[in-house]
Design an enzyme around this catalytic site. Structure first.
Site, PDB file in Angstrom:
ATOM      1  N   PHE A   1       7.376  -3.633  -0.238  1.00 22.66           N
ATOM      2  CA  PHE A   1       6.907  -2.096  -0.128  1.00 22.66           C
ATOM      3  C   PHE A   1       8.036  -1.197   0.489  1.00 22.66           C
ATOM      4  O   PHE A   1       7.983   0.248   0.133  1.00 22.66           O
ATOM      5  CB  PHE A   1       5.626  -1.860   0.310  1.00 22.66           C
ATOM      6  CG  PHE A   1       5.797  -1.589   1.718  1.00 22.66           C
ATOM      7  CD1 PHE A   1       5.878  -2.575   2.800  1.00 22.66           C
ATOM      8  CD2 PHE A   1       5.427  -0.267   2.319  1.00 22.66           C
ATOM      9  CE1 PHE A   1       5.638  -2.312   4.172  1.00 22.66           C
ATOM     10  CE2 PHE A   1       5.451   0.049   3.585  1.00 22.66           C
ATOM     11  CZ  PHE A   1       5.624  -1.254   4.507  1.00 22.66           C
ATOM     12  N   LYS A   2       8.851  -1.803   1.025  1.00 20.72           N
ATOM     13  CA  LYS A   2       9.885  -1.079   1.880  1.00 20.72           C
ATOM     14  C   LYS A   2      10.745  -0.156   0.740  1.00 20.72           C
ATOM     15  O   LYS A   2      11.300   0.972   0.948  1.00 20.72           O
ATOM     16  CB  LYS A   2      10.859  -1.712   2.803  1.00 20.72           C
ATOM     17  CG  LYS A   2      10.327  -2.622   3.791  1.00 20.72           C
ATOM     18  CD  LYS A   2       9.570  -2.088   4.919  1.00 20.72           C
ATOM     19  CE  LYS A   2       9.406  -2.859   6.105  1.00 20.72           C
ATOM     20  NZ  LYS A   2       8.270  -3.893   5.895  1.00 20.72           N
ATOM     21  N   ASP A   3      10.878  -0.698  -0.427  1.00 17.97           N
ATOM     22  CA  ASP A   3      11.493   0.002  -1.576  1.00 17.97           C
ATOM     23  C   ASP A   3      10.751   1.629  -1.834  1.00 17.97           C
ATOM     24  O   ASP A   3      11.661   2.512  -2.162  1.00 17.97           O
ATOM     25  CB  ASP A   3      11.586  -0.772  -2.678  1.00 17.97           C
ATOM     26  CG  ASP A   3      12.685  -1.810  -2.791  1.00 17.97           C
ATOM     27  OD1 ASP A   3      13.606  -1.817  -2.002  1.00 17.97           O
ATOM     28  OD2 ASP A   3      12.417  -2.734  -3.374  1.00 17.97           O
TER      29      ASP A   3
END
Ligand code: PLP
Length: 496
Positions: free
Chosen positions: A109-111
């Protein structure tokens, strides 16, 4: 919209200044002076838009000095790197939904934030008239490092150095980082665990000599960790996006409340949900899910935050964190936005490793937060159960959240529809996931094939073909050589 510091309310920043700075000079985190308010009409309109348009609408409320068209342009570029919808909501049964935040280039989810943040940073520098080079320094427990490398690869006016704990990340996570391509990227292992890496990197940010030496080369340091506002704001968007998808697909009526369950480490992801709630999103509960490093569960139940405890290495490494940096932004609200009190709390924490909140005087949960945790066994069990019962495969971080949700249902009989944030592709942790599904295979790539065969979920090519990629970064340094490593990377570059 103006911003201030949690440790000094006399400071005022614009969004651009906040993104370029990362953190306030007083050590405080940068927070909006007020939460922009939206009504149901705003949420309703989002339902007709695609994800980049939703992002532009929400971000515009926080970033006055950007035009909506400009934000939309950045969001389109960022989210074009995703495989399909950046935030699909998957229905498990009438009550339970997963929003999958891992369809981006690095499968975590860091993207969602780190594909967009480089555009915001470059534009912010222009807006405040800065033409120096930005050196992004990152300490990572696994997922942030790769997402930041991928986001900043070959971005003009930036250089990025990522330090990972040489023994503290999963094999796939490490391979993703050490094979990273790009002219402006550097990666090094630090002998030690994540806390050692984090401490070493923080020390460089405050090192006068380093700051001055870099300044002579027209370089300023900044951070891509989740304390940067440029990470937080893009995360607010997907709470709105998932909610509006629930409305357009007829799962709820506009105005109905939902729960969100969030696997939590640094308190960044769930804080974004709290911001969405404060803006007017109809939320019943925000449920904080921790792994065995359950310091947040203890804090919300007892009021005591005590970092003097055992640190566990778990199969959800991105949540193996004892100091949840973004909690400071929430405490700032809880203490009536009194920056003196926050400064004192964090001074206490630094000195004694503990601080306490009197639960008789302070409403720590604000009536919105719940918390729970899952151990390794429970996490494995739930991954297996969901695969057996629903044919749904999830990664161990998401497994922690699903387990906490099961406990929550048992304790509360709450019948509010619930969205679990699914934060990584199961293929990032193939061995643990396949083992939870009942498999005995140990080789990562064979586990990937087996998971794909049994579940039908396509394995991302970027992970499956990692073993064919050239290893480009082999540096491993001692803890006290971190600064030297930074200077070596920089001088190598200047000679090229
Ligand atoms: C970073 C991460 C988390 C924790 O997010 P925070 O914002 O640190 O709370 C959870 N799951 C995965 C897969 C992550 O990479």
């Amino acid at each position: 919209m103006k911003y201030t510091s949690t440790r000094d309310s006399s400071k005022i920043f614009t969004a651009s200044e906040a993104i370029v700075k990362g953190i306030s000079e007083d050590g405080g985190l940068i927070v909006p002076i007020e939460y922009p308010q939206v009504g149901l009409d705003f949420i309703n309109v989002l339902g007709e838009l695609d994800y980049p348009e939703r992002a532009a609408e929400v971000l515009k409320l926080y970033m006055d000095e950007f035009d909506k068209e400009e934000l939309l342009d950045y969001a389109r570029k960022a989210y074009s790197r995703f495989d399909g919808d950046p935030c699909p909501v998957v229905k498990i049964d009438e009550m339970l939904f997963f929003m999958e935040l891992w369809h981006g280039p690095t499968c975590a989810f860091k993207d969602m934030a780190l594909t967009l943040m480089p555009y915001l940073l470059v534009a912010s520098k222009k807006k405040i008239g800065r033409d120096d080079k930005t050196l992004i320094l990152v300490a990572t427990s696994g997922d942030t490092g790769k997402a930041a490398l991928s986001g900043f690869q070959d971005v003009e006016g930036t250089e990025i150095i990522v330090f990972y704990p040489s023994e503290g990340v999963s094999e796939m996570q490490k391979l993703q980082m050490i094979t990273q391509e790009g002219e402006n990227v550097h990666v090094a292992g630090i002998k030690g665990n994540f806390d050692d890496a984090q401490t070493a990197v923080k020390a460089i940010f405050n090192d006068k000599t380093a700051i001055d030496t870099l300044a002579k080369l027209n370089i300023t340091m900044s951070s891509a960790n989740s304390i940067n506002l440029g990470r937080l704001l893009p995360q607010v968007v997907y709470y709105f996006s998932a909610y509006t998808d629930m409305v357009t697909t007829g799962q709820i009526d506009l105005g109905d409340k939902v729960n969100f369950v969030v696997p939590t480490g640094n308190f960044g992801d769930i804080l974004a949900g709290y911001y969405a709630y404060k803006m007017g999103l109809p939320v019943n509960k925000l449920i904080i899910a921790s792994n065995q490093n359950n310091i947040l569960t203890d804090f919300f139940h007892t009021g005591e935050y005590n970092v003097e405890r055992k640190f566990y290495k778990t199969m959800s490494p991105s949540m193996d964190i004892l100091i949840s940096s973004n909690l400071e932004r929430y405490l700032y609200d809880i203490f009536g936005r009194d920056s003196d009190q926050i400064a004192k709390i964090y001074a206490d924490l630094k000195e004694t490793g503990v601080f306490s909140v009197d639960l008789n005087k302070v409403d720590l949960s604000s009536g919105i937060f719940e918390s729970g945790w899952a151990d390794e066994e429970e996490t494995k069990e739930i991954i297996g159960d969901y695969f057996d019962n629903y044919g749904y495969v999830m990664d161990p971080h998401t497994g922690v959240a699903a387990s906490v949700y099961t406990d929550y249902c048992g304790e509360t009989e709450d019948e509010t529809k619930t969205i679990v944030l699914s934060t990584a592709s199961p293929y990032k942790f193939p061995r643990d996931v396949y083992s939870a599904m009942g498999g005995t295979e140990r080789d990562n790539y064979k586990c990937m094939s087996k998971i794909q065969f049994q579940s039908g979920l396509p394995c991302p090519e970027s992970l499956y073909y990692l073993r064919e990629k050239k290893i480009r970064h082999t540096t491993v340094v001692e803890r006290d050589e971190t600064l030297k490593a930074v200077m070596n990377f920089i001088s190598d570059d200047n000679q090229e």
